[in-house]
Design an enzyme around this catalytic site. Structure first.
Site, PDB file in Angstrom:
ATOM      1  N   ASP A  48     -12.247 -12.106   9.569  1.00  0.00           N
ATOM      2  CA  ASP A  48     -11.108 -12.432   8.572  1.00  0.00           C
ATOM      3  C   ASP A  48      -9.906 -13.058   9.113  1.00  0.00           C
ATOM      4  O   ASP A  48      -9.073 -12.204   9.810  1.00  0.00           O
ATOM      5  CB  ASP A  48     -10.861 -10.905   7.754  1.00  0.00           C
ATOM      6  CG  ASP A  48     -10.078 -11.216   6.693  1.00  0.00           C
ATOM      7  OD1 ASP A  48     -10.052 -12.337   5.931  1.00  0.00           O
ATOM      8  OD2 ASP A  48      -9.421 -10.143   6.355  1.00  0.00           O
ATOM      9  N   HIS A  54       0.907  -1.129  -0.041  1.00  0.00           N
ATOM     10  CA  HIS A  54      -0.074   0.160   0.100  1.00  0.00           C
ATOM     11  C   HIS A  54       0.760   1.339  -0.021  1.00  0.00           C
ATOM     12  O   HIS A  54       2.153   1.167   0.569  1.00  0.00           O
ATOM     13  CB  HIS A  54      -0.796   0.119   1.250  1.00  0.00           C
ATOM     14  CG  HIS A  54      -1.555  -0.899   1.503  1.00  0.00           C
ATOM     15  ND1 HIS A  54      -1.532  -2.250   2.007  1.00  0.00           N
ATOM     16  CD2 HIS A  54      -2.999  -1.137   1.312  1.00  0.00           C
ATOM     17  CE1 HIS A  54      -2.702  -3.088   2.152  1.00  0.00           C
ATOM     18  NE2 HIS A  54      -3.597  -2.557   1.694  1.00  0.00           N
ATOM     19  N   GLU A  83     -11.224  -6.154  -5.255  1.00  0.00           N
ATOM     20  CA  GLU A  83     -11.204  -7.316  -4.162  1.00  0.00           C
ATOM     21  C   GLU A  83     -12.366  -7.116  -3.234  1.00  0.00           C
ATOM     22  O   GLU A  83     -12.726  -5.957  -2.649  1.00  0.00           O
ATOM     23  CB  GLU A  83      -9.706  -6.950  -3.253  1.00  0.00           C
ATOM     24  CG  GLU A  83      -9.874  -8.309  -2.278  1.00  0.00           C
ATOM     25  CD  GLU A  83      -8.652  -7.919  -1.373  1.00  0.00           C
ATOM     26  OE1 GLU A  83      -7.404  -7.285  -1.634  1.00  0.00           O
ATOM     27  OE2 GLU A  83      -8.691  -8.708  -0.283  1.00  0.00           O
ATOM     28  N   ASP A  94      -5.802 -13.348  -4.050  1.00  0.00           N
ATOM     29  CA  ASP A  94      -4.960 -13.348  -2.777  1.00  0.00           C
ATOM     30  C   ASP A  94      -5.313 -14.785  -2.180  1.00  0.00           C
ATOM     31  O   ASP A  94      -6.308 -15.131  -1.415  1.00  0.00           O
ATOM     32  CB  ASP A  94      -5.866 -12.310  -1.789  1.00  0.00           C
ATOM     33  CG  ASP A  94      -5.160 -10.928  -2.015  1.00  0.00           C
ATOM     34  OD1 ASP A  94      -4.104 -10.827  -2.845  1.00  0.00           O
ATOM     35  OD2 ASP A  94      -5.665 -10.103  -1.456  1.00  0.00           O
ATOM     36  N   ASP A 132      -7.132 -14.678   7.640  1.00  0.00           N
ATOM     37  CA  ASP A 132      -5.997 -14.725   6.949  1.00  0.00           C
ATOM     38  C   ASP A 132      -4.989 -15.644   7.265  1.00  0.00           C
ATOM     39  O   ASP A 132      -3.620 -15.284   7.438  1.00  0.00           O
ATOM     40  CB  ASP A 132      -5.208 -13.045   7.032  1.00  0.00           C
ATOM     41  CG  ASP A 132      -6.287 -11.914   6.248  1.00  0.00           C
ATOM     42  OD1 ASP A 132      -6.942 -12.495   5.315  1.00  0.00           O
ATOM     43  OD2 ASP A 132      -6.254 -10.961   6.700  1.00  0.00           O
ATOM     44  N   ASP A 185      -2.002 -13.143   0.780  1.00  0.00           N
ATOM     45  CA  ASP A 185      -2.654 -12.316   1.688  1.00  0.00           C
ATOM     46  C   ASP A 185      -2.657 -12.651   3.132  1.00  0.00           C
ATOM     47  O   ASP A 185      -3.994 -12.982   3.389  1.00  0.00           O
ATOM     48  CB  ASP A 185      -3.572 -11.353   1.125  1.00  0.00           C
ATOM     49  CG  ASP A 185      -3.957 -10.250   1.907  1.00  0.00           C
ATOM     50  OD1 ASP A 185      -3.393  -9.814   2.880  1.00  0.00           O
ATOM     51  OD2 ASP A 185      -5.028  -9.713   1.560  1.00  0.00           O
ATOM     52  N   LYS A 223     -15.164  -8.352  -0.336  1.00  0.00           N
ATOM     53  CA  LYS A 223     -15.352  -8.958   1.112  1.00  0.00           C
ATOM     54  C   LYS A 223     -16.708  -8.524   1.537  1.00  0.00           C
ATOM     55  O   LYS A 223     -17.272  -7.419   1.454  1.00  0.00           O
ATOM     56  CB  LYS A 223     -14.192  -8.287   1.899  1.00  0.00           C
ATOM     57  CG  LYS A 223     -14.028  -8.928   3.298  1.00  0.00           C
ATOM     58  CD  LYS A 223     -12.769  -8.314   4.210  1.00  0.00           C
ATOM     59  CE  LYS A 223     -12.597  -8.747   5.396  1.00  0.00           C
ATOM     60  NZ  LYS A 223     -11.690  -8.040   6.270  1.00  0.00           N
ATOM     61  N   MET A 242       2.650  -5.724  -7.893  1.00  0.00           N
ATOM     62  CA  MET A 242       1.326  -4.916  -7.551  1.00  0.00           C
ATOM     63  C   MET A 242       1.474  -3.851  -6.725  1.00  0.00           C
ATOM     64  O   MET A 242       2.291  -3.902  -5.846  1.00  0.00           O
ATOM     65  CB  MET A 242       0.502  -6.138  -6.774  1.00  0.00           C
ATOM     66  CG  MET A 242      -0.945  -5.778  -6.452  1.00  0.00           C
ATOM     67  SD  MET A 242      -1.093  -5.256  -4.751  1.00  0.00           S
ATOM     68  CE  MET A 242      -1.673  -6.681  -3.920  1.00  0.00           C
ATOM     69  N   HIS A 256     -11.873 -14.413   1.978  1.00  0.00           N
ATOM     70  CA  HIS A 256     -13.397 -13.253   1.975  1.00  0.00           C
ATOM     71  C   HIS A 256     -14.325 -14.212   1.174  1.00  0.00           C
ATOM     72  O   HIS A 256     -15.602 -13.673   1.461  1.00  0.00           O
ATOM     73  CB  HIS A 256     -12.848 -12.005   1.195  1.00  0.00           C
ATOM     74  CG  HIS A 256     -11.767 -11.278   1.704  1.00  0.00           C
ATOM     75  ND1 HIS A 256     -11.276 -10.059   1.019  1.00  0.00           N
ATOM     76  CD2 HIS A 256     -11.114 -11.288   2.779  1.00  0.00           C
ATOM     77  CE1 HIS A 256     -10.479  -9.622   1.961  1.00  0.00           C
ATOM     78  NE2 HIS A 256     -10.452 -10.181   3.107  1.00  0.00           N
ATOM     79  N   ASP A 276       2.266   1.559   3.284  1.00  0.00           N
ATOM     80  CA  ASP A 276       3.199   0.656   3.967  1.00  0.00           C
ATOM     81  C   ASP A 276       4.617   1.248   3.808  1.00  0.00           C
ATOM     82  O   ASP A 276       5.573   0.787   4.478  1.00  0.00           O
ATOM     83  CB  ASP A 276       2.996  -0.507   3.306  1.00  0.00           C
ATOM     84  CG  ASP A 276       1.849  -1.261   3.496  1.00  0.00           C
ATOM     85  OD1 ASP A 276       1.035  -0.980   4.203  1.00  0.00           O
ATOM     86  OD2 ASP A 276       1.461  -2.265   2.518  1.00  0.00           O
ATOM     87  N   GLU A 330     -10.119 -13.187  -2.837  1.00  0.00           N
ATOM     88  CA  GLU A 330      -9.467 -13.762  -1.788  1.00  0.00           C
ATOM     89  C   GLU A 330     -10.112 -14.972  -1.067  1.00  0.00           C
ATOM     90  O   GLU A 330     -11.278 -14.873  -0.668  1.00  0.00           O
ATOM     91  CB  GLU A 330      -9.290 -12.631  -0.865  1.00  0.00           C
ATOM     92  CG  GLU A 330      -8.573 -13.190   0.671  1.00  0.00           C
ATOM     93  CD  GLU A 330      -8.220 -12.036   1.605  1.00  0.00           C
ATOM     94  OE1 GLU A 330      -7.472 -11.091   1.226  1.00  0.00           O
ATOM     95  OE2 GLU A 330      -8.238 -12.331   2.554  1.00  0.00           O
TER      96      GLU A 330
END
Ligand code: GLT
Ligand code: MN
Ligand code: MN
Length: 383
Positions: free
Chosen positions: A258, A57, A184, A248, A260, A290, A186, A91, A223, A60, A220
């Protein structure tokens, strides 16, 4: 069996986000359990475990309040670290969820200034990703939703999302970036309800965009599995629509927050079908994990987590190869295929005139039990 088969290589296109290996284990009930990992340390770790690339991101990498000079230094040093470690940046994405300004959403917020700021922030994140040669731009609308539908009409939110996407596609063209956007879905979390709850919802929405060829999806696992849906079916529909631009990978118990979790650690059988699908159709995009390590882990545990994601993918890929070459399985598939012969429906008159022996059609067992158990034997490693 050569262990080499399960060693990640660049051609496997395994990628991780900075936010994945850099996850410090914070949750709504407790603070960080691991020290901050700098972006450069994350890249070094990814190179050590054998990943192909890193994604980020905007914030980040570059803190939201960074000056122009700081931004330039960070970009220069991070580029150097990527090149020193042989790590690509396939990406990029934008954080439209962390800051308080996004409390009512970003592209769909009621305040027109918040919507404009969100689009501007995305344009700048696109500039940043382009500096690293990213070809995919992921958009996860985590805050695009509601706790109460009293605040706006849901169809107005969809119109606002369309306006934002059309604008960003124009920016992509004007700058010559050549991005493919990957949206994406969710169903919920952090909002009580998110407007685009499933990959299929996005696939329908994308068809209404001015530059729909530029926009696809980023399904994902977690998700899709949160509401108990099939990731494999979501991926298949995206693929069949020519829209599987990114993926993802992680894992998830249905009906929960979620999670992950490490890829394949909860639902190896479902993940087997998904990996087999990706490999059978020849999906050539990134395999992005992810996910993040358990909160119990130190950074050695984070490496175990990252290695585990890739190893499980490669094991499932090898299982898929064996499934495709398994004589017992192939014999049943040939039987199934034998019933699939057809000269087509013909015109209405022809079809209406045809007679069917309904009972005979229903009489023969289909051997799916046997087929599934052969699959289980293969997955358990006993055949
Ligand atoms: C966030 C989210 C992920 C998205 C990331 C991209 S951010 O971690 O939980 O599912 O893919 O914005
Ligand atoms: Mn998730
Ligand atoms: Mn994701």
């Amino acid at each position: 069996m050569s262990d080499n088969l399960y060693t990640p290589k660049p051609e496997h296109k395994f990628t991780f986000g900075l936010w994945t290996v850099g996850n410090r284990g914070r949750d709504p009930f407790g603070d960080a359990v691991r020290e901050t990992l700098t972006p450069i340390q994350a890249v070094e770790m990814l190179a050590e475990v054998g990943a192909y690339g890193v994604n980020f991101h905007d914030n980040d990498l570059v803190p939201i309040d960074a000056s122009t000079g700081e931004r330039e230094r960070i970009v220069r040093e991070f580029k150097q670290a990527c090149s020193d470690n042989g790590i690509a940046v396939p990406m990029a994405t934008v954080n439209l969820f962390y800051e308080a300004v996004f409390r009512d959403g970003a592209f769909t917020a009621n305040d027109a200034n918040v919507r404009a700021y969100s689009i501007q922030k995305t344009m700048r994140a696109m500039d940043l990703g382009a500096e690293f040669g990213a070809g995919i731009f992921v958009l996860w609308g985590g805050r695009e939703g509601v706790e109460t539908d009293a605040c706006r009409r849901a169809d107005d939110a969809i119109k606002r999302l369309r306006e934002a996407m059309n604008y960003l596609c124009e920016y992509n063209i004007a700058q010559g970036y050549g991005y493919k956007f990957a949206m994406e879905a969710k169903p919920n979390e952090p909002r009580a309800d998110i407007y685009m709850p499933t990959t299929a919802a996005y696939l329908a929405f994308i068809e209404t965009l001015d530059h729909k060829e530029m926009v696809g999806v980023n399904p994902e696992v977690a998700h899709e599995q949160m509401p108990g849906l099939s990731m494999t079916h979501a991926v298949a529909q995206a693929w069949e629509s020519g829209k599987l631009f990114h993926i993802d990978l992680n894992d998830q118990y249905p009906g929960r927050y979620d999670q992950d979790l490490r890829f394949g650690s909860v639902s190896p059988k479902q993940m087997f079908w998904m990996v087999k699908f990706l490999e059978d159709v020849g999906y050539s995009g990134m395999r992005h994990f992810d996910a993040h390590a358990y909160r119990t882990e130190d950074y050695d545990g984070v490496k175990d987590f990252a290695r585990g994601c890739m190893r499980t993918y490669l094991i499932l890929k090898e299982k898929a190869r064996r499934w495709n070459n398994h004589p017992g399985i192939q014999a049943i598939l040939a039987d199934i295929e034998a019933t699939n012969q057809s000269d087509g429906l013909g015109d209405f008159e022809t079809l209406l005139a045809r007679s069917f022996d309904r009972k005979a059609l229903a009489a023969k067992g289909l051997q799916y039990e046997k087929l599934d158990q052969l699959t289980m034997d293969l997955l358990f490693g006993v055949d």
